[in-house]
Design an enzyme around this catalytic site. Sequence first.
Site, mmCIF file in Angstrom:
data_model
loop_
_atom_site.group_PDB
_atom_site.id
_atom_site.type_symbol
_atom_site.label_atom_id
_atom_site.label_comp_id
_atom_site.label_asym_id
_atom_site.label_seq_id
_atom_site.Cartn_x
_atom_site.Cartn_y
_atom_site.Cartn_z
ATOM 1 N N LYS A 90 0.813 -1.229 0.000
ATOM 2 C CA LYS A 90 0.000 0.000 0.000
ATOM 3 C C LYS A 90 0.844 1.275 0.000
ATOM 4 C CE LYS A 90 -4.446 -1.597 1.387
ATOM 5 N NZ LYS A 90 -4.294 -2.998 1.865
ATOM 6 N N GLU A 112 -9.851 6.745 3.291
ATOM 7 C CA GLU A 112 -10.745 5.778 3.925
ATOM 8 C C GLU A 112 -9.895 4.591 4.327
ATOM 9 O OE1 GLU A 112 -10.100 5.750 0.767
ATOM 10 O OE2 GLU A 112 -9.599 3.623 0.510
ATOM 11 N N SER A 378 1.664 -9.854 -0.908
ATOM 12 C CA SER A 378 1.318 -8.430 -0.749
ATOM 13 C C SER A 378 1.658 -7.831 0.609
ATOM 14 C CB SER A 378 -0.167 -8.227 -1.053
ATOM 15 O OG SER A 378 -0.961 -9.094 -0.258
HETATM 16 C C1 LIG Z 1 -5.178 -4.022 1.515
HETATM 17 C C2 LIG Z 1 -4.444 -5.259 1.246
HETATM 18 C C3 LIG Z 1 -4.795 -6.108 0.171
HETATM 19 C C4 LIG Z 1 -5.988 -5.871 -0.711
HETATM 20 O O1 LIG Z 1 -5.957 -4.732 -1.469
HETATM 21 P P1 LIG Z 1 -5.681 -4.733 -3.043
HETATM 22 O O2 LIG Z 1 -5.975 -3.346 -3.440
HETATM 23 O O3 LIG Z 1 -6.606 -5.731 -3.666
HETATM 24 O O4 LIG Z 1 -4.276 -5.114 -3.246
HETATM 25 C C5 LIG Z 1 -4.022 -7.230 -0.063
HETATM 26 N N1 LIG Z 1 -2.973 -7.527 0.720
HETATM 27 C C6 LIG Z 1 -2.604 -6.754 1.760
HETATM 28 C C7 LIG Z 1 -1.436 -7.153 2.584
HETATM 29 C C8 LIG Z 1 -3.325 -5.599 2.064
HETATM 30 O O5 LIG Z 1 -2.956 -4.845 3.104
#
Ligand SMILES: *Cc1c(COP(=O)(O)O)cnc(C)c1O
Length: 399
Positions: A90, A112, A378
């Site tokens: 993010k 948000e 992610s």
């Molecule tokens: C917020 C988040 C997501 C989901 O958001 P996307 O916009 O679909 O990437 C996925 N993995 C993590 C670790 C997150 O914090």
Amino acid sequence: MSTFHVSENGYYGDFGGAYVPEILHANVEALKNAYKLLISDPAFQQEYHALLKDYVGRPSPLYLAKRLSGKYGCKIYLKREDLNHTGAHKINNTVGQILLARRMGKTRIIAETGAGQHGVATATVCALMDMECAVYMGKTDVARQHLNVQKMEMLGAKVIPVTSGNMTLKDATNEAIRDWCCNPSNTHYIIGSTVGPHPYPDMVARFQSVISQEIKVQLLEKEGRDYPDYLIACVGGGSNAAGATYEYLDDPRVKIVLAEAAGKGIDSGESAATIRLGTVGIIHGAKTLLMQTADGQIQEPYSISAGLDYPGIGPMHANMARQGRSEVLAVDDHEALAAALELTRMEGIIPALESAHALGVFGQKKFRPQDLIVLCLSGRGDKDMKTYIEWNDDEKSKH
Ligand SMILES: *Cc1c(COP(=O)(O)O)cnc(C)c1O
């Protein structure tokens, strides 16, 4: 040539657009006119990439997961977004958007947040750039995710609990849009995923596209070719998936497999499998697939992972799924938890619950020994320890 990128007027096939209240037209228009010019400005790029390097810690490693590869009989690389500052992908987007906001002369930032991850990433860059920051968060989430609330406050942000609707992410988003309507001249709204009115989905995808830019370079170095056979990612709104696939969207050699959250089961009434279950509608300024009742009421989504329980999906992903460019699998809570534990025990990496949904793909889909796979990890699992501990205790008590 067909493309899965955004069109000049802000659409991905039938999806996208900018459905915003009259009062925001000028803002969205200004953003649309500014973002491409600014993003391609060499001075902006230099500042952005310097921060990605020294502040975020990029490039994130591309790690060959040997034991996992052995188990699933293919070659699996993990793109380590979990090692970024603040623990997920993010921050790539918030760093980009805060620089953009500053160049547009904005002095105040709003955002948000659901679980608080995007809120923390936004509060972080606001501290860095000395900008005023207000984060809208559903009251239910404020209670559930207290540590993130405390982090945002420590970083100097004002957390505003939202008490409308179910008091979760979609309600927080509505309130943020309302705030933006009241303060259009000095305020920039940092949206946390590839959702919202054009140009947000494309802008966020571009800021996340550093992920696939790095994958290209790293694969070339390690494998002698700059593309994988498969890219795997989880989808909430779709930003980490967009970033991991951006450079390959129009490259048919690269197959895209996405994992959405099936919650307690696809037919349980408690899921966030928006692509599978969603129908066309408008949410937060974009035409896309969303979970709604026959009379158009938005259905509250559910997933064990707070980052995936958004009732809509970015328009880019709605289009790719409908066109057959991506294969979308639904991974439920239990499969995600098991995959998280497996990665932990086999590779010594505790993943975020969202990322664990992407790992859940290996339980559902067979790959060939020659397949080269890159999975976007992610985020890291620190924020999910309570859930992991409770699940582990439950599993133990069953035996
Ligand atoms: C917020 C988040 C997501 C989901 O958001 P996307 O916009 O679909 O990437 C996925 N993995 C993590 C670790 C997150 O914090």
